[in-house]
Design a protein around this motif. Sequence first.
Motif, PDB file in Angstrom:
ATOM      1  N   LEU A 186       0.863  -1.590  -0.086  1.00 20.25           N
ATOM      2  CA  LEU A 186      -0.014   0.141  -0.189  1.00 20.25           C
ATOM      3  C   LEU A 186       0.579   1.385  -0.203  1.00 20.25           C
ATOM      4  O   LEU A 186       2.065   1.297   1.155  1.00 20.25           O
ATOM      5  CB  LEU A 186      -0.690  -0.265   1.263  1.00 20.25           C
ATOM      6  N   ALA A 204       0.937   5.650  -0.573  1.00 20.81           N
ATOM      7  CA  ALA A 204      -0.003   6.798  -0.333  1.00 20.81           C
ATOM      8  C   ALA A 204       0.374   8.255  -0.030  1.00 20.81           C
ATOM      9  O   ALA A 204       1.238   7.887   0.988  1.00 20.81           O
ATOM     10  CB  ALA A 204      -2.089   6.115  -0.300  1.00 20.81           C
ATOM     11  N   ASP A 207      -3.248  12.114   2.895  1.00 24.22           N
ATOM     12  CA  ASP A 207      -4.491  12.084   2.378  1.00 24.22           C
ATOM     13  C   ASP A 207      -5.026  11.216   2.870  1.00 24.22           C
ATOM     14  O   ASP A 207      -5.398   9.733   2.493  1.00 24.22           O
ATOM     15  CB  ASP A 207      -4.060  12.071   0.232  1.00 24.22           C
ATOM     16  N   ALA A 212      -7.083   8.900   0.459  1.00 26.09           N
ATOM     17  CA  ALA A 212      -6.100   7.848  -0.600  1.00 26.09           C
ATOM     18  C   ALA A 212      -5.793   6.827   0.149  1.00 26.09           C
ATOM     19  O   ALA A 212      -6.764   5.696  -0.994  1.00 26.09           O
ATOM     20  CB  ALA A 212      -5.611   8.714  -1.191  1.00 26.09           C
ATOM     21  N   LEU A 213      -5.957   6.936   1.093  1.00 25.83           N
ATOM     22  CA  LEU A 213      -5.280   5.500   1.991  1.00 25.83           C
ATOM     23  C   LEU A 213      -6.184   5.128   1.881  1.00 25.83           C
ATOM     24  O   LEU A 213      -6.072   3.464   1.702  1.00 25.83           O
ATOM     25  CB  LEU A 213      -4.618   6.420   3.069  1.00 25.83           C
ATOM     26  N   THR A 243      -7.416   3.438  -0.629  1.00 27.03           N
ATOM     27  CA  THR A 243      -6.519   2.348  -1.886  1.00 27.03           C
ATOM     28  C   THR A 243      -6.433   0.751  -0.693  1.00 27.03           C
ATOM     29  O   THR A 243      -6.433  -0.043  -1.695  1.00 27.03           O
ATOM     30  CB  THR A 243      -5.306   2.669  -1.652  1.00 27.03           C
ATOM     31  N   THR A 266       3.704   4.115   3.348  1.00 25.45           N
ATOM     32  CA  THR A 266       3.768   2.757   2.954  1.00 25.45           C
ATOM     33  C   THR A 266       3.616   1.645   4.217  1.00 25.45           C
ATOM     34  O   THR A 266       3.077   1.993   5.145  1.00 25.45           O
ATOM     35  CB  THR A 266       5.150   2.382   1.810  1.00 25.45           C
ATOM     36  N   GLU A 289       5.879   8.637  -7.543  1.00 28.11           N
ATOM     37  CA  GLU A 289       5.075   8.659  -7.930  1.00 28.11           C
ATOM     38  C   GLU A 289       4.448   8.157  -9.561  1.00 28.11           C
ATOM     39  O   GLU A 289       5.443   9.330  -9.808  1.00 28.11           O
ATOM     40  CB  GLU A 289       4.161  10.347  -7.646  1.00 28.11           C
ATOM     41  N   LYS A 307      -0.438   6.641  -9.081  1.00 29.18           N
ATOM     42  CA  LYS A 307       0.051   5.278  -8.599  1.00 29.18           C
ATOM     43  C   LYS A 307       1.270   5.480  -8.223  1.00 29.18           C
ATOM     44  O   LYS A 307       2.044   6.061  -8.546  1.00 29.18           O
ATOM     45  CB  LYS A 307      -0.437   4.062  -9.229  1.00 29.18           C
ATOM     46  N   TYR A 308       2.076   4.410  -7.095  1.00 30.91           N
ATOM     47  CA  TYR A 308       3.588   4.885  -6.824  1.00 30.91           C
ATOM     48  C   TYR A 308       4.359   3.304  -7.291  1.00 30.91           C
ATOM     49  O   TYR A 308       3.549   2.217  -6.784  1.00 30.91           O
ATOM     50  CB  TYR A 308       3.622   4.950  -5.185  1.00 30.91           C
TER      51      TYR A 308
END
Length: 679
Positions: A189, A191, A195, A198-199, A202, A288, A312, A317-318
């Motif tokens: 994970l 993000a 945010d 978003a976290l 996700t 993360t 990013e 996305k990462y």
Amino acid sequence: MFRTMLAQPSASGPDGLSAGRPGGTDAGRPPAGAAAAAGRAAAAGRRARARRPRAPGSGAAGTPLAAAAAAVAGGACPPGRRGRRRGAAALRARDRRRERWATEKAEKQAARDRRRARAGAAVTLERDGAEGEAAGDASSEWRPAVAGRRPKDSQLPFGSFKTEGQGMGLRARRPLQKGEVFFQERPLLAAAEGDLNALIRTFLGLGSRQKALVLGLGCPPEGQTGRRGAPMAALVGARGERLEELLIDELGWREEEVDTHRDEVWHFLRVVEANSTVWAADQGQILTIGPFTSRVNHSCEPNVYLFDTLEEKPDGKYAGNIVWVAATAVQEGEELYINYADDMGGGGGSVPLMPSLLMPVGKRRRKLQTDWGFTCSCPRCVESLETDPARCFQCPECAEGRVMACRAAPEDAPAGDDGAATRPAAAEGLSQCRACGSRPSAQVAALVLQEERKAVMGLRTTLTPAAFMGYKSGRGHLGRGRDRLEGWAQKLWGAGLGETHWAMQWLECLAGWGPPKSKLSRPPWRLLPPRLHDYFETAGRAEAGALPSEDELARAARAAEQLRAEAEAELSRAEGGGAEAEPSPAEVEGGAPLPALEPGELKKVLPGLLALFRTHKDALGEEGVSYLGEQLKAFARAPGSPEEFVRGLREFPSPEARREFSALLDRIAYMSSKKVPGG
Ligand SMILES: C[S@@+](CC[C@H](N)C(=O)[O-])C[C@H]1O[C@@H](n2cnc3c(N)ncnc32)[C@H](O)[C@@H]1O
């Protein structure tokens, strides 16, 4: 799971002496001066990518949750939501929902308990050899997936186990060499920190198996935030009682969504607080969660350093990994530890001037307690509890031996009315001197400790980060600053402090901040415990981009080949062999097998090899000489293929030495192949 000065409004070293983040680009030079300075140029190149990990929850300002809270408070919520007044009907509806959730939750919990009882406790992590293994059995191993994909056992250089008192931990399955990049984890994970929406989204978007991995990570029980001033409790209440408001009112969730996901989200947020890692990136902080990274415990003498290659992508996305480097040599079976107390990186200027790891045990433990909510039980802390080398003094009796600060002896404690000792918990004394056997009396100890306080206070008021930065020239050289530091060391010495006192070690670290040539190297500047020294050095190298990345290794291999070709050409000229003696392409590429040496021929080669070793003895160090000696003896006992011999040498434990000697090894290989002694 880290902390960086970037994330902290202020930071204090021992006695408040610190640090914070000094300004200027050289501010972040790590204490491992040689490595860091050597990598200065590289660091500048990498600065754009420099990121620093830190712990979420490191004070209100530094957490994803707190950042989210700040964003919310600052008006980042969806328009029309914030500040909405609630009517009585809405409040009644909310209460009804809460009641319903409470009932559902109790039912779910009961169902979970039943399931657990049936299936054993390993609900989310697959255990190896689960048969007959009680959950939490020290020998049990779990194998979470890397980004959802489960690596084969053989790929993992570590396994998990149940520690004594620190929950689960990881330990090495094979020896690791200092500086070895032995593992990389793609976070499950990632993000943007702060945010929160978003976290959570996700997380909800993960597959069920990946979600289970995240939720299977350790987190404090409900109601126990684990951290003082825990931001999550501040945001949604210690039991998540305000979560619904957050989701609906601030993050704009629909009620049905909240109904469906509330419990899961609540569990997830607790996991985030206990397990996430935040990395400083150019675009902002990236939070993360990696199942493996989350299992590594902290030690004040860490043996693993983490850095990231996260990026990013244009789609938001990462990509990238969390990279694990062995900071010291690690033996098979040894537990892996990282540093939660602060981030030791340096390239981007975020290194604390005063690394927390140098603090005396009491201060380190208080810091971890505040930031993480646990009392550190790492080997270094446990060993330092009685007598702490970070508070070391010259023996006031014999001056030769050393004594350490410790609890006052019971006989020195003031007696109460009833004759019982009523010594305050903080009363300090000095330990017995190993050299002369005397133990300083309470009065003498008080004087020594008073001198310490005065000296440290003086240091603290004078050697501020700004003053330290002023020591440096425009090019970052310490110049005459070194004399000042040395002057300070002499003052501390005059005040009775010993070599391993934190203040002395700190000065050594500062002195090492400059380029290699300016590093103080004469006694007593060898003060850091070896493992801590290794850790700082590796951290500095990693941050300066000086670790052997794959690219670098490939480059080194090419360079070695080049050298080898040159050496062969040179030798063939010396032999007068001309073109005929030029190495074949296969030989240059290492493809051609070298002929085995006969015992008689070996005699010719050995003196040459020994001469080479002697020439490079200093660079090899004691450890290197003895290692090479062993290899040589083994080869002399049972001469076989020179290739095997050289391979043995290439397995030399230190990568630095390996690199340094690759040319030498190539020459040995060459000589062995040509059976020509001499270098
Ligand atoms: C990120 S988790 C590490 C993995 C954890 N041991 C587990 O079982 O999942 C952090 C937690 O591990 C424990 N821990 C880690 N290092 C510790 C240490 N040096 N002393 C005591 N507890 C520690 C604390 O409970 C801490 O909150």
